[in-house]
Design an enzyme around this catalytic site. Structure first.
Site, mmCIF file in Angstrom:
data_model
loop_
_atom_site.group_PDB
_atom_site.id
_atom_site.type_symbol
_atom_site.label_atom_id
_atom_site.label_comp_id
_atom_site.label_asym_id
_atom_site.label_seq_id
_atom_site.Cartn_x
_atom_site.Cartn_y
_atom_site.Cartn_z
ATOM 1 N N SER A 29 1.163 -1.251 0.246
ATOM 2 C CA SER A 29 0.050 -0.213 0.105
ATOM 3 C C SER A 29 0.982 0.831 0.105
ATOM 4 O O SER A 29 1.802 1.242 -0.420
ATOM 5 C CB SER A 29 -0.988 -0.072 1.185
ATOM 6 N N ASN A 30 0.245 2.316 0.239
ATOM 7 C CA ASN A 30 1.564 3.979 0.840
ATOM 8 C C ASN A 30 0.765 4.601 1.666
ATOM 9 O O ASN A 30 -0.499 4.130 1.854
ATOM 10 C CB ASN A 30 1.387 4.521 -1.373
ATOM 11 N N HIS A 31 1.355 5.560 2.035
ATOM 12 C CA HIS A 31 0.446 6.288 2.562
ATOM 13 C C HIS A 31 0.129 7.223 2.901
ATOM 14 O O HIS A 31 -0.242 8.680 4.201
ATOM 15 C CB HIS A 31 2.113 7.307 3.090
ATOM 16 N N ALA A 97 -5.235 7.285 -4.308
ATOM 17 C CA ALA A 97 -3.157 7.096 -4.191
ATOM 18 C C ALA A 97 -3.581 5.531 -4.402
ATOM 19 O O ALA A 97 -3.211 4.462 -3.826
ATOM 20 C CB ALA A 97 -2.493 7.470 -3.167
#
Ligand code: CTP
Length: 229
Positions: A29-31, A97
């Site tokens: 995943s991402n932030h 995102a």
């Protein structure tokens, strides 16, 4: 305060990150926190829009009713749900995102630790905005986001053309207090005629008002063009 042009407009907003499973207990995943997308959704809802947030996994306290949120996990799920709501949407805001890659195969059992290195085969994820842009109708407004560390304007314009965005919100992530995880953001709005609107660094809730006002302006422009055409 209700706004006449926004009132009852169907607005779809993708928000937050996506999660791509590796095995039953791990993911890529991402932030992204989803703060920006939710702030826009809440403000447009307060103006009277019919808002649907297609939300990746986030941890946000929202004033939106639960009926305005559809929770998804992966990019494939986000695409499927967004496509469904896109059919009769007036405005689509692509603020999610989306993870660029997913695992070619998701292990059905937890991957056990081994002595040697582990290789994951990643394949490109679907591009949600690009896929939906193929069926974009003349009267629809698409807003994209771009987070760039170099050649910001140039990259924003190329994304705008490729994904048929009417405007791109360019995040200046390299600046202190801007982008992922912060409560503040500094943006520039890049339009399809290549005009650029600069803004000061502000709270994301205030940036949401600027972006929403810009959408009202685009709706005004579009309704005038379609009416007089
Ligand atoms: N986007 C999307 N689906 C993806 C990737 C991006 O819908 N799989 C949308 C984002 O929500 C954003 C815009 O496209 O509105 C631009 O996203 P970004 O990740 O900056 O662009 P990419 O085309 O993935 O380019 P790159 O990561 O190489 O900069």
């Amino acid at each position: 305060m209700k706004n006449e042009l926004i009132f009852s407009k169907k607005i779809v907003i993708t928000a937050g990150p996506t999660r791509e499973a590796i095995d039953p207990v791990r993911f890529i995943s991402n932030h992204s926190t989803g703060k920006m997308g939710y702030a826009i959704a809440e403000y447009l809802y307060s103006l009277g829009a019919q808002v649907t947030v297609v939300s990746g996994p986030v941890n946000i306290k929202t004033t939106l009713p639960s009926s305005a949120i559809v929770n998804v996990v992966s990019a494939d799920e986000m695409l499927e749900t967004t496509q469904k709501f896109a059919l009769d949407a007036d405005v689509i805001i692509f603020s999610a995102a989306v993870a660029d890659y997913k695992c070619e195969q998701i292990a059905t059992q937890k991957i056990k630790k081994k002595e040697n290195s582990l290789q994951l085969n990643l394949v490109p994820n679907v591009d949600i905005a690009f896929t939906i842009s193929k069926n974009k109708r003349e009267e629809q407004i698409f807003i994209g986001f771009a987070l760039e560390t170099e050649n910001g304007i140039e990259n924003a314009i190329s994304k705008l053309r490729r994904k048929k965005f009417d405007s791109v919100v360019l995040n200046l992530q390299t600046e202190a207090g801007s982008g992922f995880g912060h409560d503040t953001n500094r943006i520039q709005i890049v339009n399809s005629d290549e005009t650029i609107i600069p803004f000061e660094q502000k709270l994301k809730t205030e940036v949401a008002v600027d972006i929403s006002n810009h959408i009202v302006h685009l709706l005004e422009e579009k309704s005038a063009t379609i009416y007089y055409a």
